[in-house]
Design an enzyme around this catalytic site. Structure first.
Site, mmCIF file in Angstrom:
data_model
loop_
_atom_site.group_PDB
_atom_site.id
_atom_site.type_symbol
_atom_site.label_atom_id
_atom_site.label_comp_id
_atom_site.label_asym_id
_atom_site.label_seq_id
_atom_site.Cartn_x
_atom_site.Cartn_y
_atom_site.Cartn_z
ATOM 1 N N ASP B 72 0.739 -0.973 -0.192
ATOM 2 C CA ASP B 72 -0.285 -0.142 0.327
ATOM 3 C C ASP B 72 0.911 1.706 0.173
ATOM 4 O OD1 ASP B 72 0.580 -0.437 2.645
ATOM 5 O OD2 ASP B 72 -0.695 0.567 3.636
ATOM 6 N N GLU B 130 -0.151 -1.397 5.862
ATOM 7 C CA GLU B 130 0.860 -1.046 6.560
ATOM 8 C C GLU B 130 0.918 0.644 6.639
ATOM 9 O OE1 GLU B 130 5.241 0.652 7.124
ATOM 10 O OE2 GLU B 130 3.545 1.535 6.365
#
Lengths: 358, 358
Positions: B72, B130
């Site tokens: 991400d 994350e």
């Protein structure tokens, strides 16, 4: 539309108008009810602009007194309709608006209807949007469209003053003090500069500040300089690059707006200061002959008004003005807002006797 | 669905996966593309949980290395699709994710496909979420459902480290320091107590604070204690009864969570301190034999990692872990995020040579 019976007691009338909600922006129902109650009274000329109503006598007296009160309240918090309570054996009316300032308005409405032969000519003003931005205030609008209606030799605002005369008011200045830094990831703070840390001396100067007490025309005005808001920060892992402290300076009515601004800039010397808003105060106006007679008639030792009120508008137009109304100003906007019934009666008696004694 | 060609260069693969937007919460398209590219590779066992993908070899080696990267990114800011730029004569790939951390993921994907005979067994993890709350992190989920997948003798996180080895990470503590007062109308400030003024010594202690530099296993960790947010105030005319300063303490990996909390409480002794969150750091882990060989192989002087990264999860499980990836961590989350193509190639070469030398 609920009808107002202006021949009922000032206490009952207070109850009735408190039970017609009129939070700022939503005054139309109450204004309509007031219009219906006063517009056909023969001794009064009627004027309405939005939800502000002005009625005037034309007795042909040598002097004119303006008596004004706002009809809006701050938001209701489960405290309307009003209820009767007893505190330490004394009867009170409890609820939003009882202090700020529908008890004062009720007294004014009743006297407006009943004083068909006063010692002075009278201008009564009931206006909207006092509790919000000054731009929205009914008197701001009226001063633009009908400045002639403010003409008078003395003005009384019915703001709560515990039934004593509170002279003038302090001025009010708002400013933003800013500290700046450089953003960085908080894991590598040494690359940035922390704007919040830089604000430490600003808060310390505020904490160390000793407000002045300034005598003006015989009353002592207590000043105040306070942070009312502080805000800084970007995210939980970012060294902030900006911190803003909103300060509020309440300054004596002998200090000009420019003088107040200079003082604030001196206090925060070395920092970025952005003055947002300055409203000058009003001198107590108790040297005017009418004011002295009024103070004598209501029989209470005059005191300074600390909060800024619309008396400053009259003062700025050269009309001496005082605050005189039922209710403890400490309970204004309070969730426990309530007015002692005796104060409503006292204020009615005070105004009536002064206005009818020829 | 865009197809990933794992035989293309790591640079081209970086470009391809950066151009598949995958802001936290929106990783499915990229996870699907990764699944399609790796699930049928014969030397890898495939596992997927949500948008986290794990593939493992079963070569039967004595040791296992876990290599992980999140897929991400923080929100795009007009910087996707990527573009090629030249800075001081060197070629860069510009755009969101190029640094944090799709270049690292691209290298990992390519090596996962190509290393069919590595010196150790390999576990590759590409995970979601994350950049947001730790609760949402794909590794948090995986540690709950499949803790066995974390087993290994050494772990490498592909977080940007300029192609050098950054060992361990500082711990991270968030706390709120509160000052309290008593509300009052700012026209009568002396009746209240100003909570913002009371915060002056809190900010002064932060301004005066000198962060420690703490040697741990041969690396020097620089700490930091900072206000990241400050908030106080009720309204422009109210003396505030509460001021909250959010502080962020980055502490050396030799300090326990309890030790960090104690330190913060000592710094703010006399004030209300509410510890919101503590994440312990990770020791550099460079004393492990595999780590020493790795450092030797990639040929760069190891440095401490200041920011908290998922290496701490491995460290907490007893798996020594380091950060090693292309990209300047200073440009992570930056609007000018871009990666030097040479760093992508260097990291690919470093990992490949260490993993294939028998």
């Amino acid at each position: 539309m609920p009808a107002l019976d202006l021949s009922s007691s000032a206490v009952d009338l207070t109850r009735t108008i408190c039970d017609i909600p009129s939070v700022s922006g939503d005054e139309a129902s109450l204004a309509d009810a007031i219009e219906a109650a006063v517009r056909d009274l023969e001794h009064l000329d009627f004027y309405r602009d939005g939800d502000t109503i002005v009625v005037r006598t034309a007795f042909g007296r040598a002097q004119r007194v303006v008596i004004a009160g706002h009809i809006d309240t701050v938001p209701i918090n489960d405290n309307v309709p009003t209820r009767d309570v007893e505190i330490d054996g004394a009867p009170y009316l409890w609820g939003r608006g009882t202090v700020d300032m529908k008890a004062g308005v009720a007294v004014q409405l009743k006297l407006a209807a009943e004083l068909t032969d006063a010692r002075v000519d009278l201008t009564w003003m009931w206006y909207d949007h006092e509790e919000v931005d000054a731009d929205l205030n009914g008197l701001t609008r009226l001063a633009r469209t009908r400045p002639d209606l403010f003409e008078g030799d003395f003005a009384i605002l019915g703001e709560p003053s515990n039934g004593t005369v509170e002279g003038g008011c302090n001025g009010n200045l708002r400013a933003i003090v800013r500290t700046r830094g450089v953003r960085a990831h908080s894991a590598r703070a040494w690359i940035g500069e922390n704007a919040i840390h830089a604000a430490a001396p600003v808060l310390q100067r505020l904490a160390d500040y000793r407000p002045r007490e300034v005598p003006v025309d015989g009353l002592v005005y207590r000043e105040g300089l306070n942070a009312v808001r502080v805000n800084g920060g970007v995210a939980g892992n970012v060294i902030p690059d900006l911190c803003e402290i909103e300060v509020n300076y309440r300054f004596a009515p002998s200090v000009s707006g420019a003088g107040a601004e200079q003082h604030v800039r001196e206090v925060f010397e070395g920092f970025e200061v952005d003055v947002i808003d300055v409203a000058e105060g009003a001198r107590p106006g108790l040297d005017a002959a009418l004011a002295q007679e009024f103070v004598l008639a209501v029989g209470a030792e005059p005191r300074p008004k600390y909060g800024w009120t619309d008396v400053a508008r009259f003062s700025a137009l050269g009309v001496p003005a005082v605050n005189y109304g039922p209710g403890d100003p400490m309970l204004a906007h309070h969730d426990e807002e309530r007015v002692a019934l005796s104060q409503i009666e006292d204020v009615e008696r005070g105004l009536r006797s002064w206005l009818t004694t020829h």
